[in-house]
Design an enzyme around this catalytic site. Structure first.
Site, PDB file in Angstrom:
ATOM      1  N   ARG A 180     107.676   4.232  18.117  1.00  0.00           N
ATOM      2  CA  ARG A 180     107.443   3.251  19.173  1.00  0.00           C
ATOM      3  C   ARG A 180     108.074   3.795  20.457  1.00  0.00           C
ATOM      4  O   ARG A 180     109.136   4.400  20.432  1.00  0.00           O
ATOM      5  CB  ARG A 180     108.072   1.894  18.829  1.00  0.00           C
ATOM      6  CG  ARG A 180     107.275   1.089  17.801  1.00  0.00           C
ATOM      7  CD  ARG A 180     105.921   0.621  18.347  1.00  0.00           C
ATOM      8  NE  ARG A 180     105.175  -0.174  17.381  1.00  0.00           N
ATOM      9  CZ  ARG A 180     104.280   0.316  16.526  1.00  0.00           C
ATOM     10  NH1 ARG A 180     104.000   1.606  16.503  1.00  0.00           N
ATOM     11  NH2 ARG A 180     103.648  -0.497  15.691  1.00  0.00           N
ATOM     12  N   GLU A 189     103.377   1.148  27.239  1.00  0.00           N
ATOM     13  CA  GLU A 189     101.982   1.484  26.940  1.00  0.00           C
ATOM     14  C   GLU A 189     101.046   0.278  26.992  1.00  0.00           C
ATOM     15  O   GLU A 189      99.831   0.429  27.113  1.00  0.00           O
ATOM     16  CB  GLU A 189     101.869   2.168  25.570  1.00  0.00           C
ATOM     17  CG  GLU A 189     102.135   1.250  24.387  1.00  0.00           C
ATOM     18  CD  GLU A 189     102.024   1.977  23.053  1.00  0.00           C
ATOM     19  OE1 GLU A 189     102.543   3.104  22.926  1.00  0.00           O
ATOM     20  OE2 GLU A 189     101.425   1.401  22.118  1.00  0.00           O
ATOM     21  N   HIS A 247      98.414   6.389  21.413  1.00  0.00           N
ATOM     22  CA  HIS A 247      98.655   5.582  20.204  1.00  0.00           C
ATOM     23  C   HIS A 247      97.481   5.689  19.224  1.00  0.00           C
ATOM     24  O   HIS A 247      96.872   4.693  18.858  1.00  0.00           O
ATOM     25  CB  HIS A 247      98.930   4.117  20.564  1.00  0.00           C
ATOM     26  CG  HIS A 247      99.778   3.424  19.538  1.00  0.00           C
ATOM     27  ND1 HIS A 247     100.822   2.596  19.851  1.00  0.00           N
ATOM     28  CD2 HIS A 247      99.743   3.461  18.170  1.00  0.00           C
ATOM     29  CE1 HIS A 247     101.373   2.130  18.739  1.00  0.00           C
ATOM     30  NE2 HIS A 247     100.728   2.644  17.700  1.00  0.00           N
TER      31      HIS A 247
END
Ligand code: NAI
Length: 342
Positions: A240, A269, A301
């Site tokens: 993360r 993000e 991601h």
């Protein structure tokens, strides 16, 4: 049950439809899925009106005020299409009586293989070689890498994904060391040595992050950690974004302390990833500075994005919502206050 499914993309819907249709022998009624392009936020809560269940992905906002508004319109289930739950205020959900279910495991291989892909690409510069050869530039200047064999790789977090990373890297002949408050016996059996974080920082040629984002891991990789890493270290983050202090990382890149960085996640993000922003100015100056380094490789991601993983995420999400409707949830998939106390 009617389930409002936020942040759905066209590539994801067929998997959810297939999972929803797959009730064996009609043993459960299909859910009524309301697909929403919108991200969940305070301004989009109303779209879930009439739905007792809501499903969200990693870029959605399930903070306390949003949860309170969802609860006020009758939402009682939050079905996460992810393993991570750092975007959900679990304490508020617990207080409101909103059940939070997640997909604790889908394909650890998907994320592990992506992390190793980032390592190999940064090391052997496939991305630069691809562009050069297309321009008929066959010179090798600047493309030299190093053998992965015999290099020391530090793995932070050796749960399901970290374990697969350890397996792949030991296959390459790397010396794998790790840090995790709960050492994994399968990694110990592979020959992985658990060391204190300070030793992992000092010894590793490559550091790869596979821990969850918690208060304890927020900005774990900041000025002090970056200051004691080996000069020229390669840093990989597919866990993360918030585990890395991006401003501290930029400072370390500017002074040449970090050799290369591979990121599949970024702490801010939510305003960027999963969308085509190619015709708009990017408003996040920290991110654009990060993108400007030639030794930084960013993917948006996509670690989870394999056929196998998306199939499993869809199946578990539908199973979770159906089980909630029956009053028969799998306790292993439930996120409780115990998870954030860890
Ligand atoms: P897991 O729960 O199986 O393993 C996490 C490991 O991290 C555990 O062994 C835990 O003890 C360890 N850990 C916790 N706090 C730590 C600390 N302070 N220092 C070192 N280790 C610590 O989780 P899994 O499935 O391996 O996933 C790991 C993370 O990967 C998830 O939390 C999620 O944030 C991220 N992820 C990223 C995806 C992507 O597409 N890029 C997709 C799926 C997960």
């Amino acid at each position: 049950m009617r389930l409002a499914v936020y942040s759905t993309k066209p590539y994801e819907r067929p998997f959810l439809d297939a999972a929803n249709a797959a009730a064996p022998g009609g043993s459960r009624p299909a859910l009524e899925l309301l697909y929403l392009d919108a991200r969940l936020s305070a301004s989009t809560v109303g779209l879930a009106r009439g739905c007792p269940g809501v499903s969200i992905f990693v870029g959605d906002d399930a903070s306390a005020p949003v949860l309170r508004e969802l609860h006020a319109i009758g939402v009682r289930l939050l079905a996460l299409r992810s393993a991570g739950f750092n975007h959900v205020d679990i304490e508020e959900a617990d207080r409101l009586g909103v059940t939070v279910l997640r997909v604790p495991a889908y394909s650890p291989h998907a994320v592990a293989e992506h992390a190793v892909g980032l390592m190999l690409t940064l090391n052997r510069k496939f991305h630069r070689a691809f562009n050069r050869v297309r321009e008929q530039n066959f010179a090798l200047d600047g493309l030299m890498g190093f053998d992965m064999h015999a290099k020391t790789v530090g793995v932070i977090g050796t749960g399901k994904i970290g374990e697969v990373v350890c397996r792949i890297l030991t296959g390459f002949g790397c010396r794998v060391i790790a840090a995790d408050p709960s050492p994994n016996p399968a990694c110990v059996a592979l020959g992985v040595h658990y060391v204190p974080l300070a030793d992992l920082y000092a010894q590793s040629d490559i550091i790869t992050l596979h821990c969850p984002l918690t208060p304890a891991t927020h900005h774990l990789i900041g000025h002090s950690a970056l200051g004691v890493m080996k000069p020229g270290v390669m840093l990989i983050n597919s866990s993360r974004g918030g585990v890395i202090d991006t401003r501290a990382l930029i400072a370390a890149l500017k002074r040449g302390a970090v050799g290369s960085v591979g990121l599949d996640v970024y702490e801010e993000e939510g305003d960027l990833f999963f969308r085509d922003l190619s015709s708009q100015p990017i408003q996040d100056d920290v991110f654009t500075r990060l993108m400007s380094f030639p030794n930084v490789l960013i993917t948006a991601h996509q670690g989870f994005f394999t056929h196998e993983a998306v199939t499993a995420i869809a199946k578990t999400t539908i199973d979770n919502a159906s089980a909630f409707e029956r009053g028969d949830i799998n306790p292993e998939n439930r996120v409780t206050l115990g998870h954030i106390a860890r």
